[in-house]
Design a protein around this motif. Structure first.
Motif, PDB file in Angstrom:
ATOM      1  N   UNK A  25       0.864  -1.174   0.000  1.00 48.18           N
ATOM      2  CA  UNK A  25       0.000   0.000   0.000  1.00 48.18           C
ATOM      3  C   UNK A  25       0.903   1.227   0.000  1.00 48.18           C
ATOM      4  N   UNK A  26       0.726   2.091  -0.992  1.00 47.48           N
ATOM      5  CA  UNK A  26       1.508   3.322  -1.115  1.00 47.48           C
ATOM      6  C   UNK A  26       0.548   4.451  -1.461  1.00 47.48           C
ATOM      7  N   UNK A  27       0.807   5.625  -0.911  1.00 48.69           N
ATOM      8  CA  UNK A  27       0.004   6.795  -1.257  1.00 48.69           C
ATOM      9  C   UNK A  27       0.829   8.048  -1.014  1.00 48.69           C
ATOM     10  N   UNK A  33      -2.725  16.530   6.515  1.00 44.32           N
ATOM     11  CA  UNK A  33      -4.160  16.249   6.670  1.00 44.32           C
ATOM     12  C   UNK A  33      -4.689  15.453   5.489  1.00 44.32           C
ATOM     13  N   UNK A  34      -4.277  15.825   4.277  1.00 41.62           N
ATOM     14  CA  UNK A  34      -4.685  15.072   3.086  1.00 41.62           C
ATOM     15  C   UNK A  34      -4.120  13.657   3.117  1.00 41.62           C
ATOM     16  N   UNK A  35      -2.895  13.517   3.620  1.00 42.04           N
ATOM     17  CA  UNK A  35      -2.280  12.198   3.698  1.00 42.04           C
ATOM     18  C   UNK A  35      -3.073  11.276   4.617  1.00 42.04           C
ATOM     19  N   UNK A  36      -3.541  11.798   5.731  1.00 40.77           N
ATOM     20  CA  UNK A  36      -4.364  10.991   6.642  1.00 40.77           C
ATOM     21  C   UNK A  36      -5.584  10.432   5.908  1.00 40.77           C
ATOM     22  N   UNK A  37      -6.244  11.277   5.135  1.00 41.69           N
ATOM     23  CA  UNK A  37      -7.421  10.831   4.380  1.00 41.69           C
ATOM     24  C   UNK A  37      -7.032   9.794   3.324  1.00 41.69           C
ATOM     25  N   UNK A  38      -5.934  10.031   2.627  1.00 46.73           N
ATOM     26  CA  UNK A  38      -5.479   9.104   1.591  1.00 46.73           C
ATOM     27  C   UNK A  38      -5.116   7.743   2.174  1.00 46.73           C
ATOM     28  N   UNK A  41      -8.308   5.860   3.088  1.00 42.32           N
ATOM     29  CA  UNK A  41      -8.941   5.377   1.868  1.00 42.32           C
ATOM     30  C   UNK A  41      -8.185   4.183   1.299  1.00 42.32           C
ATOM     31  N   UNK A  42      -6.863   4.245   1.292  1.00 40.24           N
ATOM     32  CA  UNK A  42      -6.049   3.152   0.765  1.00 40.24           C
ATOM     33  C   UNK A  42      -6.233   1.881   1.585  1.00 40.24           C
ATOM     34  N   UNK A  50     -14.125  -7.388   6.934  1.00 43.79           N
ATOM     35  CA  UNK A  50     -13.945  -8.262   8.089  1.00 43.79           C
ATOM     36  C   UNK A  50     -12.524  -8.383   8.586  1.00 43.79           C
ATOM     37  N   UNK A  51     -11.550  -8.060   7.751  1.00 43.73           N
ATOM     38  CA  UNK A  51     -10.143  -8.212   8.145  1.00 43.73           C
ATOM     39  C   UNK A  51      -9.402  -6.878   8.177  1.00 43.73           C
ATOM     40  N   UNK A  52     -10.115  -5.791   8.055  1.00 43.07           N
ATOM     41  CA  UNK A  52      -9.518  -4.459   8.081  1.00 43.07           C
ATOM     42  C   UNK A  52      -8.927  -4.175   9.467  1.00 43.07           C
ATOM     43  N   UNK A  53      -7.705  -3.637   9.547  1.00 41.72           N
ATOM     44  CA  UNK A  53      -7.113  -3.337  10.855  1.00 41.72           C
ATOM     45  C   UNK A  53      -7.892  -2.250  11.592  1.00 41.72           C
ATOM     46  N   UNK A  54      -7.912  -2.373  12.905  1.00 41.60           N
ATOM     47  CA  UNK A  54      -8.633  -1.410  13.738  1.00 41.60           C
ATOM     48  C   UNK A  54      -7.835  -0.125  13.929  1.00 41.60           C
ATOM     49  N   UNK A  55      -6.506  -0.199  13.801  1.00 41.29           N
ATOM     50  CA  UNK A  55      -5.634   0.949  14.046  1.00 41.29           C
ATOM     51  C   UNK A  55      -4.709   1.145  12.848  1.00 41.29           C
ATOM     52  N   UNK A  56      -4.560   2.397  12.442  1.00 38.99           N
ATOM     53  CA  UNK A  56      -3.594   2.773  11.415  1.00 38.99           C
ATOM     54  C   UNK A  56      -2.576   3.685  12.090  1.00 38.99           C
ATOM     55  N   UNK A  57      -1.329   3.262  12.076  1.00 37.83           N
ATOM     56  CA  UNK A  57      -0.265   4.047  12.724  1.00 37.83           C
ATOM     57  C   UNK A  57       0.586   4.714  11.652  1.00 37.83           C
TER      58      UNK A  57
END
Length: 68
Positions: A25-27, A33-38, A41-42, A50-57
């Motif tokens: 995954x690259x963005x 602020x835009x990066x957080x949204x990107x 979304x990515x 069902x397998x999406x991580x609960x936390x994005x660091x």
């Protein structure tokens, strides 16, 4: 999986790049602020619900060189 970690760096042409560690995954974005949204979304596009991580660091690395 409970979290995914992104390595965030300053882009050479300005703005920021983000690369997930352990996933393809690259963005990029012009502002943090835009990066957080990107990044959100990515992650939503990459993982099924069902397998999406609960936390994005976001691990922001800034390399500075000082003259002696």
């Amino acid at each position: 999986m409970t979290e995914v970690v992104f390595l965030v760096e300053d882009a050479a042409e300005g703005g920021f790049t983000a690369r997930a560690l352990g996933h393809s995954i690259h963005t990029e974005a012009d502002t943090f602020d835009e990066l957080r949204l990107q990044v959100r979304d990515a992650v939503q596009c990459h993982f099924d619900e069902g397998v999406r991580p609960a936390v994005i660091r976001l691990h922001y690395v800034k390399d500075e060189v000082l003259a002696a």
